[in-house]
Design a protein around this motif. Structure first.
Motif, PDB file in Angstrom:
ATOM      1  N   MET A 276      23.454 -57.282  64.432  1.00 33.88           N
ATOM      2  CA  MET A 276      24.358 -57.943  65.373  1.00 33.88           C
ATOM      3  C   MET A 276      23.632 -59.014  66.178  1.00 33.88           C
ATOM      4  SD  MET A 276      27.086 -56.655  64.436  1.00 33.88           S
ATOM      5  CE  MET A 276      28.028 -57.705  65.545  1.00 33.88           C
ATOM      6  N   HIS A 277      22.380 -58.746  66.524  1.00 36.18           N
ATOM      7  CA  HIS A 277      21.565 -59.738  67.230  1.00 36.18           C
ATOM      8  C   HIS A 277      21.375 -60.979  66.352  1.00 36.18           C
ATOM      9  CE1 HIS A 277      17.576 -60.666  69.568  1.00 36.18           C
ATOM     10  NE2 HIS A 277      18.514 -61.562  69.781  1.00 36.18           N
ATOM     11  N   GLU A 280      24.655 -63.004  66.087  1.00 36.05           N
ATOM     12  CA  GLU A 280      24.854 -63.786  67.320  1.00 36.05           C
ATOM     13  C   GLU A 280      24.000 -65.049  67.295  1.00 36.05           C
ATOM     14  OE1 GLU A 280      24.334 -63.246  72.177  1.00 36.05           O
ATOM     15  OE2 GLU A 280      23.951 -61.567  70.827  1.00 36.05           O
ATOM     16  N   ASN A 281      22.752 -64.912  66.831  1.00 35.74           N
ATOM     17  CA  ASN A 281      21.870 -66.077  66.762  1.00 35.74           C
ATOM     18  C   ASN A 281      22.340 -67.090  65.719  1.00 35.74           C
ATOM     19  OD1 ASN A 281      20.312 -64.816  68.675  1.00 35.74           O
ATOM     20  ND2 ASN A 281      18.650 -64.240  67.279  1.00 35.74           N
ATOM     21  N   ASN A 283      25.282 -67.629  64.599  1.00 32.91           N
ATOM     22  CA  ASN A 283      26.512 -68.316  65.007  1.00 32.91           C
ATOM     23  C   ASN A 283      26.237 -69.510  65.919  1.00 32.91           C
ATOM     24  OD1 ASN A 283      28.320 -66.739  63.551  1.00 32.91           O
ATOM     25  ND2 ASN A 283      28.556 -65.231  65.186  1.00 32.91           N
ATOM     26  N   ASN A 284      25.027 -69.581  66.456  1.00 29.74           N
ATOM     27  CA  ASN A 284      24.663 -70.694  67.329  1.00 29.74           C
ATOM     28  C   ASN A 284      23.853 -71.775  66.615  1.00 29.74           C
ATOM     29  OD1 ASN A 284      25.865 -69.695  69.740  1.00 29.74           O
ATOM     30  ND2 ASN A 284      24.161 -68.248  69.976  1.00 29.74           N
ATOM     31  N   THR A 294      31.969 -60.018  61.446  1.00 34.11           N
ATOM     32  CA  THR A 294      30.939 -60.486  62.375  1.00 34.11           C
ATOM     33  C   THR A 294      30.951 -59.686  63.667  1.00 34.11           C
ATOM     34  OG1 THR A 294      32.449 -62.178  63.230  1.00 34.11           O
ATOM     35  CG2 THR A 294      30.958 -62.827  61.453  1.00 34.11           C
ATOM     36  N   GLU A 295      31.812 -58.688  63.754  1.00 36.55           N
ATOM     37  CA  GLU A 295      31.826 -57.783  64.897  1.00 36.55           C
ATOM     38  C   GLU A 295      31.124 -56.486  64.518  1.00 36.55           C
ATOM     39  OE1 GLU A 295      35.965 -57.816  65.011  1.00 36.55           O
ATOM     40  OE2 GLU A 295      36.018 -59.942  65.519  1.00 36.55           O
ATOM     41  N   LYS A 296      30.925 -55.630  65.494  1.00 37.92           N
ATOM     42  CA  LYS A 296      30.106 -54.437  65.296  1.00 37.92           C
ATOM     43  C   LYS A 296      30.821 -53.335  64.541  1.00 37.92           C
ATOM     44  CE  LYS A 296      26.878 -51.648  68.021  1.00 37.92           C
ATOM     45  NZ  LYS A 296      26.388 -51.349  69.385  1.00 37.92           N
TER      46      LYS A 296
END
Length: 376
Positions: A276-277, A280-281, A283-284, A294-296
């Motif tokens: 998940m970390h 998140e990275n 996606n940026n 893309t969710e937990k």
């Protein structure tokens, strides 16, 4: 090399496994159960103890219903070939690995239940696919492509309602996610030792419940009923043909016991936190697309991504230049890529394991950021 290809195989094992593998290779390289001498007997007892640990892990009442074989692919073939024929019908899903799709395709009569864009299959659609001649439902527990975890409990209830055996491909979840065959309604469970179970290559297994009768796909020596020319019908001899990899199977117990102590739930939560970390990275980072959930919720630690304008193999090669091991392509599951929208060039799979580190996320993120920046 930063190894992030745990969906293919675990690279780092538990320290106890390494010690056990060395010890049993030196002391128990024997043909277990093929003689009355103490070496053969001790090997058979050691294999039985590994069955017992696996039975605890999967909540299996009778350890003898677990048969060892070469890998999960062979286990799936034993189950599929042991039930299906040219006159029967099977149900599979779009997220299956070729270890399921190819043996089922060989019989030619099956329905493939579609998955959505996030890699999930509807239990209702499985129910709608049942026919009078349906004899087997096969479903992967978690996708080896994008990590989506399927609604096995709901599918299991449907299978029980219609009296159809449910075969679960647990290659991606065994050891790395809680599995209770009774709670899930699973009649057969195929697993490999070398992935989430943190064990040796070349060992897999198949659990077969008492409610399922298989015809033997392979025949040969079992060490029992040697005066007869037909394969024994009792488990595990029904499926265990020829010499077993005794040291490796015995050493697997050390890894299973490690997992039982740490718990599959704790391992899953740890691996998922890393995934998940990373998502998140990613996606940026401009140009990067992450596929699937893309969710937990309802996923494991496998992440599939691509960089716009670059072939998936090209991105994996560039990551290899950064000493980061991933896997690109279609991952022996082309229909799954069709569901996710990556059928043209596949995707880059990044998968974490029980011994991955938080710093691994930063390293792979930095490498992808640099590659994407240079590509622009």
């Amino acid at each position: 090399m930063l190894y992030l290809d745990h969906a293919a195989t675990s690279y780092q094992k538990s320290p106890a496994f390494y010690r056990a593998m060395d010890y049993y290779t030196r002391t128990h390289s024997v043909n277990a159960g093929r003689g009355g001498h103490s070496f053969s007997i001790s090997g058979a007892l050691g294999i039985a103890k590994t069955r017992e640990s696996l039975a605890r892990l999967f909540n299996i009442s009778n350890p003898d219903r677990i048969a060892f074989c070469q890998n999960a692919s062979m286990a799936l073939n034993l189950a599929i070939g042991g039930i299906l024929s040219d006159t029967t019908h099977a149900i599979v899903t779009q997220m299956e690995h070729n270890s399921v799709l190819r043996p089922v395709h060989r019989f030619g009569n099956y329905t493939m239940v579609s998955a959505d864009k996030k890699g999930f299959v509807s239990a209702d659609n499985v129910a709608r696919s049942i026919r009078p001649d349906t004899r087997l439902i096969i479903c992967t527990h978690a996708s080896n492509v994008c990590g989506s975890i399927q609604p096995i409990k709901e599918i299991g209830k449907i299978a029980k309602q219609y009296g159809i055996p449910l075969l679960l491909d647990a290659a991606q979840t065994a050891g790395a996610y809680p599995i209770d065959v009774k709670a899930l309604g699973v009649d057969m469970l195929a697993f490999s030792a070398h992935k989430g179970l943190l064990g040796p290559l070349g060992v897999g297994g198949l659990y077969v419940s008492e409610s399922v009768t298989l015809k033997p796909v392979l025949s040969g020596g079992t060490g029992t009923q040697s005066d007869r020319l037909f394969q024994p019908v009792e488990m595990p001899e029904l499926l265990e043909v020829g010499t077993q990899n005794t040291p490796a199977i015995m050493a697997l117990k050390a890894s299973v016991d490690y997992i039982l102590a740490r718990t599959p739930q704790a391992i899953h939560e740890y691996e998922l936190s890393l995934a998940m970390h990373l998502i998140e990275n990613l996606n940026n980072i401009p140009g990067i697309t992450v596929y699937g959930m893309t969710e937990k919720k309802n996923r494991n630690a496998t992440v599939l991504c691509n960089l716009a304008g670059m072939d998936s193999g090209g991105l994996a090669d560039r990551l290899n230049d950064f000493n980061i091991a991933t896997r690109a392509g279609w991952h022996c599951a082309y229909p799954a890529h069709c569901a996710l929208g990556t059928e043209q060039s596949g995707g880059v799979r990044i998968s974490f394991g029980a011994f991955s580190k938080t710093s691994d996320v930063a390293k792979v993120t930095d490498a992808i950021y640099r590659i994407a920046k240079q590509h622009r």
